[in-house]
Design a protein around this motif. Structure first.
Motif, PDB file in Angstrom:
ATOM      1  N   PRO A 262       0.813  -1.217   0.000  1.00  8.01           N
ATOM      2  CA  PRO A 262       0.000   0.000   0.000  1.00  8.01           C
ATOM      3  C   PRO A 262       0.843   1.262   0.000  1.00  8.01           C
ATOM      4  CG  PRO A 262       0.056  -0.977   2.193  1.00  8.01           C
ATOM      5  CD  PRO A 262       0.721  -1.950   1.271  1.00  8.01           C
ATOM      6  N   GLY A 263       0.267   2.346  -0.487  1.00 12.81           N
ATOM      7  CA  GLY A 263       0.903   3.645  -0.401  1.00 12.81           C
ATOM      8  C   GLY A 263       0.474   4.327   0.886  1.00 12.81           C
ATOM      9  N   PHE A 264       1.161   5.409   1.243  1.00 18.16           N
ATOM     10  CA  PHE A 264       0.881   6.113   2.482  1.00 18.16           C
ATOM     11  C   PHE A 264       0.874   7.619   2.259  1.00 18.16           C
ATOM     12  CE2 PHE A 264       2.516   2.067   3.938  1.00 18.16           C
ATOM     13  CZ  PHE A 264       1.745   1.785   5.051  1.00 18.16           C
ATOM     14  N   VAL A 265      -0.010   8.284   2.991  1.00 22.43           N
ATOM     15  CA  VAL A 265       0.038   9.730   3.164  1.00 22.43           C
ATOM     16  C   VAL A 265       0.170   9.957   4.662  1.00 22.43           C
ATOM     17  CG1 VAL A 265      -1.225  11.907   3.027  1.00 22.43           C
ATOM     18  CG2 VAL A 265      -1.361  10.273   1.149  1.00 22.43           C
TER      19      VAL A 265
ATOM     20  N   ARG B  40     -10.366  13.301  12.793  1.00 26.10           N
ATOM     21  CA  ARG B  40     -10.739  12.546  11.598  1.00 26.10           C
ATOM     22  C   ARG B  40      -9.966  13.117  10.426  1.00 26.10           C
ATOM     23  NH1 ARG B  40     -16.022  12.931   8.121  1.00 26.10           N
ATOM     24  NH2 ARG B  40     -16.044  10.937   7.030  1.00 26.10           N
ATOM     25  N   VAL B  41      -9.257  12.240   9.721  1.00 26.13           N
ATOM     26  CA  VAL B  41      -8.437  12.652   8.582  1.00 26.13           C
ATOM     27  C   VAL B  41      -8.916  11.904   7.350  1.00 26.13           C
ATOM     28  CG1 VAL B  41      -6.091  13.014   7.743  1.00 26.13           C
ATOM     29  CG2 VAL B  41      -6.512  12.867  10.197  1.00 26.13           C
ATOM     30  N   MET B  42      -9.063  12.604   6.230  1.00 28.69           N
ATOM     31  CA  MET B  42      -9.568  11.990   5.001  1.00 28.69           C
ATOM     32  C   MET B  42      -8.650  12.297   3.825  1.00 28.69           C
ATOM     33  SD  MET B  42     -13.605  13.005   5.300  1.00 28.69           S
ATOM     34  CE  MET B  42     -13.184  14.722   5.606  1.00 28.69           C
ATOM     35  N   LEU B  43      -8.379  11.298   3.021  1.00 31.79           N
ATOM     36  CA  LEU B  43      -7.738  11.473   1.718  1.00 31.79           C
ATOM     37  C   LEU B  43      -8.856  11.538   0.692  1.00 31.79           C
ATOM     38  CD1 LEU B  43      -5.304  11.469  -0.250  1.00 31.79           C
ATOM     39  CD2 LEU B  43      -5.414   8.963  -0.196  1.00 31.79           C
TER      40      LEU B  43
ATOM     41  N   VAL C  45     -14.171  10.500  -1.114  1.00 32.26           N
ATOM     42  CA  VAL C  45     -13.264  10.051  -0.068  1.00 32.26           C
ATOM     43  C   VAL C  45     -12.596   8.754  -0.499  1.00 32.26           C
ATOM     44  CG1 VAL C  45     -13.046   9.308   2.333  1.00 32.26           C
ATOM     45  CG2 VAL C  45     -14.637  11.159   1.736  1.00 32.26           C
ATOM     46  N   ILE C  46     -11.260   8.755  -0.557  1.00 25.92           N
ATOM     47  CA  ILE C  46     -10.491   7.560  -0.909  1.00 25.92           C
ATOM     48  C   ILE C  46     -10.326   6.671   0.318  1.00 25.92           C
ATOM     49  CG2 ILE C  46      -8.319   6.682  -1.850  1.00 25.92           C
ATOM     50  CD1 ILE C  46      -9.978   8.310  -3.831  1.00 25.92           C
ATOM     51  N   THR C  47      -9.908   7.257   1.416  1.00 26.60           N
ATOM     52  CA  THR C  47      -9.742   6.541   2.671  1.00 26.60           C
ATOM     53  C   THR C  47      -9.791   7.554   3.800  1.00 26.60           C
ATOM     54  OG1 THR C  47      -8.349   4.958   3.894  1.00 26.60           O
ATOM     55  CG2 THR C  47      -7.207   6.686   2.680  1.00 26.60           C
ATOM     56  N   GLU C  48     -10.116   7.104   4.995  1.00 29.54           N
ATOM     57  CA  GLU C  48     -10.160   8.001   6.142  1.00 29.54           C
ATOM     58  C   GLU C  48      -9.780   7.236   7.408  1.00 29.54           C
ATOM     59  OE1 GLU C  48     -14.252   9.057   7.541  1.00 29.54           O
ATOM     60  OE2 GLU C  48     -14.830   8.098   5.651  1.00 29.54           O
ATOM     61  N   ARG C  49      -9.446   8.003   8.437  1.00 27.60           N
ATOM     62  CA  ARG C  49      -9.057   7.395   9.705  1.00 27.60           C
ATOM     63  C   ARG C  49      -9.502   8.279  10.846  1.00 27.60           C
ATOM     64  NH1 ARG C  49      -3.093   6.924  12.442  1.00 27.60           N
ATOM     65  NH2 ARG C  49      -3.757   5.835  14.316  1.00 27.60           N
ATOM     66  N   GLU C  50     -10.009   7.650  11.909  1.00 25.46           N
ATOM     67  CA  GLU C  50     -10.313   8.356  13.147  1.00 25.46           C
ATOM     68  C   GLU C  50      -9.209   8.093  14.155  1.00 25.46           C
ATOM     69  OE1 GLU C  50     -14.069   7.606  14.933  1.00 25.46           O
ATOM     70  OE2 GLU C  50     -15.149   8.961  13.590  1.00 25.46           O
ATOM     71  N   ILE C  51      -8.785   9.133  14.838  1.00 24.49           N
ATOM     72  CA  ILE C  51      -7.776   9.011  15.896  1.00 24.49           C
ATOM     73  C   ILE C  51      -8.510   9.293  17.202  1.00 24.49           C
ATOM     74  CG2 ILE C  51      -5.568   9.852  16.774  1.00 24.49           C
ATOM     75  CD1 ILE C  51      -5.003  10.832  13.882  1.00 24.49           C
TER      76      ILE C  51
ATOM     77  N   LEU D 199      -2.299   7.598   6.576  1.00 24.31           N
ATOM     78  CA  LEU D 199      -3.390   6.986   5.828  1.00 24.31           C
ATOM     79  C   LEU D 199      -2.792   6.061   4.782  1.00 24.31           C
ATOM     80  CD1 LEU D 199      -5.538  10.196   5.145  1.00 24.31           C
ATOM     81  CD2 LEU D 199      -6.051   8.415   6.818  1.00 24.31           C
ATOM     82  N   ASP D 200      -3.273   4.828   4.726  1.00 24.80           N
ATOM     83  CA  ASP D 200      -2.782   3.914   3.700  1.00 24.80           C
ATOM     84  C   ASP D 200      -3.845   3.738   2.627  1.00 24.80           C
ATOM     85  OD1 ASP D 200      -4.172   2.391   5.873  1.00 24.80           O
ATOM     86  OD2 ASP D 200      -3.983   0.769   4.400  1.00 24.80           O
ATOM     87  N   PHE D 201      -3.407   3.463   1.405  1.00 23.32           N
ATOM     88  CA  PHE D 201      -4.313   3.298   0.276  1.00 23.32           C
ATOM     89  C   PHE D 201      -3.691   2.322  -0.709  1.00 23.32           C
ATOM     90  CE2 PHE D 201      -1.489   6.855  -0.489  1.00 23.32           C
ATOM     91  CZ  PHE D 201      -0.991   6.591  -1.751  1.00 23.32           C
ATOM     92  N   ALA D 202      -4.539   1.690  -1.501  1.00 20.73           N
ATOM     93  CA  ALA D 202      -4.055   0.794  -2.547  1.00 20.73           C
ATOM     94  C   ALA D 202      -3.572   1.627  -3.725  1.00 20.73           C
ATOM     95  CB  ALA D 202      -5.169  -0.152  -2.990  1.00 20.73           C
TER      96      ALA D 202
END
Length: 216
Positions: A24-27, A46-49, A61-67, A79-82
């Protein structure tokens, strides 16, 4: 950039660099704000790509994460993504919000920070702005008349649900220098007192005024 924020970016950047080319790729990056105000215990980030798409089209929204819990700023994120989710010909960005334990937005990015393509970086430091407290705790429904156009809106401090002809659109609250502002990137509603403006379907409706009686 603060020392802690820089250290967080370096650590996350190293983690991304160690990923397999086929993996996976990362931001990565960090969330901060300039005011010297502590976050309440139990705050959630909350962070969103997002695919910023074309002007006038909603962001995807490609991917998101809650902290959860967010802790205190700077807040590191990754954030990881394919790889197949990213098109080098398109533009992408990162948005973020920080909400209190009751879900009320406290801080938010005013725009998506470019990442990944078109020369944009893979690591970003996001500076959030304080969400305006001018919006009502709500919800309440108001009707507005513009020049040749009328609409209703159900507003609260966290969101606005626009009741447009034939459809409804829900917009999150975002920072505003004055008044209360809600937008999803393509549709925007702003109000202050009885005055309002609306941008929907590529058309700007300005000079809108609330009717004297709230809508039941």
């Amino acid at each position: 950039m603060s020392g802690r924020a820089a250290a967080a970016l370096v650590a996350l950047g190293l983690a991304a660099a160690c990923a397999s080319p086929a993996g996976p790729g990362f931001v990565s990056g960090s969330l901060s704000y300039r005011e010297r105000i502590a976050l309440p215990e139990g705050a959630v980030a909350r962070v969103m790509l997002v695919d910023t798409a074309a002007i006038g089209a909603p962001e995807r929204v490609i991917t998101e994460r809650e902290i959860r819990p967010a802790g205190q700023v700077p807040i590191a994120f990754a954030l990881d993504f394919a790889p197949g989710q990213i098109d080098p010909e398109r533009r992408y960005g990162v948005r973020a919000t920080i909400a209190g334990p009751d879900g009320r937005p406290l801080w938010a990015t005013s725009a998506a920070a470019p990442v990944l393509t078109q020369g944009a970086p893979e690591a970003v430091e996001l500076w959030l702005q304080r969400v305006s407290a001018a919006a009502p705790a709500g919800p309440r429904v108001l009707a507005y008349d513009c020049a040749g156009f009328a609409f209703r809106v159900e507003v609260s401090r966290e969101r606005a649900r626009l009741l447009l002809p034939g459809r409804s659109v829900t917009l999150p609250a975002v920072p505003s220098a004055s008044g209360a502002k809600y937008t999803d990137g393509s549709t925007t509603f702003w109000s202050q007192g009885d005055d309002a403006s609306l941008r929907a379907d590529g058309v700007e409706h300005s000079g809108c005024r609330a009717r004297s009686r709230p809508v039941p």
